[in-house]
Design a protein around this motif. Structure first.
Motif, mmCIF file in Angstrom:
data_model
loop_
_atom_site.group_PDB
_atom_site.id
_atom_site.type_symbol
_atom_site.label_atom_id
_atom_site.label_comp_id
_atom_site.label_asym_id
_atom_site.label_seq_id
_atom_site.Cartn_x
_atom_site.Cartn_y
_atom_site.Cartn_z
ATOM 1 N N ILE A 186 41.324 84.513 14.316
ATOM 2 C CA ILE A 186 41.018 83.231 14.957
ATOM 3 C C ILE A 186 41.781 83.040 16.266
ATOM 4 O O ILE A 186 41.205 82.684 17.283
ATOM 5 N N VAL A 187 43.070 83.293 16.249
ATOM 6 C CA VAL A 187 43.890 83.015 17.430
ATOM 7 C C VAL A 187 43.848 84.163 18.431
ATOM 8 O O VAL A 187 43.647 83.946 19.624
ATOM 9 N N GLU A 188 44.045 85.389 17.950
ATOM 10 C CA GLU A 188 44.100 86.535 18.865
ATOM 11 C C GLU A 188 42.719 87.092 19.212
ATOM 12 O O GLU A 188 42.578 87.834 20.168
ATOM 13 N N GLY A 189 41.705 86.772 18.399
ATOM 14 C CA GLY A 189 40.343 87.184 18.716
ATOM 15 C C GLY A 189 39.981 88.606 18.344
ATOM 16 O O GLY A 189 39.005 89.159 18.852
ATOM 17 N N TYR A 190 40.718 89.221 17.432
ATOM 18 C CA TYR A 190 40.394 90.581 17.009
ATOM 19 C C TYR A 190 39.208 90.566 16.058
ATOM 20 O O TYR A 190 39.006 89.613 15.302
ATOM 21 N N THR A 191 38.430 91.643 16.072
ATOM 22 C CA THR A 191 37.310 91.774 15.150
ATOM 23 C C THR A 191 37.834 92.188 13.777
ATOM 24 O O THR A 191 38.982 92.633 13.640
ATOM 25 N N ILE A 192 36.971 92.075 12.789
ATOM 26 C CA ILE A 192 37.341 92.468 11.427
ATOM 27 C C ILE A 192 37.717 93.948 11.380
ATOM 28 O O ILE A 192 38.707 94.319 10.743
ATOM 29 N N LEU A 193 36.965 94.780 12.066
ATOM 30 C CA LEU A 193 37.267 96.216 12.063
ATOM 31 C C LEU A 193 38.617 96.510 12.712
ATOM 32 O O LEU A 193 39.374 97.362 12.234
ATOM 33 N N GLU A 194 38.928 95.806 13.795
ATOM 34 C CA GLU A 194 40.229 95.988 14.447
ATOM 35 C C GLU A 194 41.370 95.538 13.530
ATOM 36 O O GLU A 194 42.402 96.202 13.446
ATOM 37 N N ILE A 195 41.171 94.425 12.852
ATOM 38 C CA ILE A 195 42.192 93.918 11.930
ATOM 39 C C ILE A 195 42.391 94.900 10.779
ATOM 40 O O ILE A 195 43.519 95.202 10.389
#
Length: 153
Positions: free
Chosen positions: A117-126
């Protein structure tokens, strides 16, 4: 690893690592300590680490350090001042509610929700950063969002 390469990584990633760990520990000083220790450990890494692997490695290392801190005797005997920050600095109610909800959220949801939510990373990146299967990361974000929604109900 070379000092110049670590310095470049610090300039590029220190804020992201600090904010992610801050949401886990709940206080800035501990988050700064964990972030600093992660970068010190980066200095000890082999030169073979690619630039694409530095941020995920830093996040995982700092998160592990934060978890160690949260299990430590020092943490169990102290109460972070950040829990009482609203007494010292005015803040809008929505922001305060979100911060409290994030602090109260179980840690397995806190970092993935923050990164998404805050940093804007995608699910795959996370998933890659936290060494989780993509489905697990997606579930953590979805459940964390539901917990945030309950804070506003």
């Amino acid at each position: 690893m070379e000092h110049s390469r670590v310095a470049e990584s610090y300039s590029a990633h220190a804020d992201t690592v600090l904010r992610a760990v801050w949401h886990l520990t709940g206080n800035r000083q501990s988050a700064e300590d964990c972030t600093q220790e992660a970068f010190l450990r980066l200095l000890q890494q082999k030169e073979s680490m690619t630039d694409a692997h530095i941020l995920p490695w830093l996040l995982r290392t700092a998160i592990n350090l934060a978890k160690d801190y949260l299990r430590s005797a020092e943490y169990t005997r102290t109460e972070p001042l950040d829990d009482h920050a609203d007494l010292f600095a005015p803040s809008n109610n929505v922001e305060r509610t979100v911060k409290r909800a994030l602090r109260r959220m179980p840690e397995k949801y806190r970092v993935p929700v923050y990164l998404h939510i805050v940093e804007g990373y995608t699910i795959l990146e996370i998933a890659k950063m936290l060494h989780l299967p993509p489905g697990t990361a997606a579930t953590a974000v979805r459940r964390g969002r539901k917990l945030l929604q309950k804070a506003f109900d």
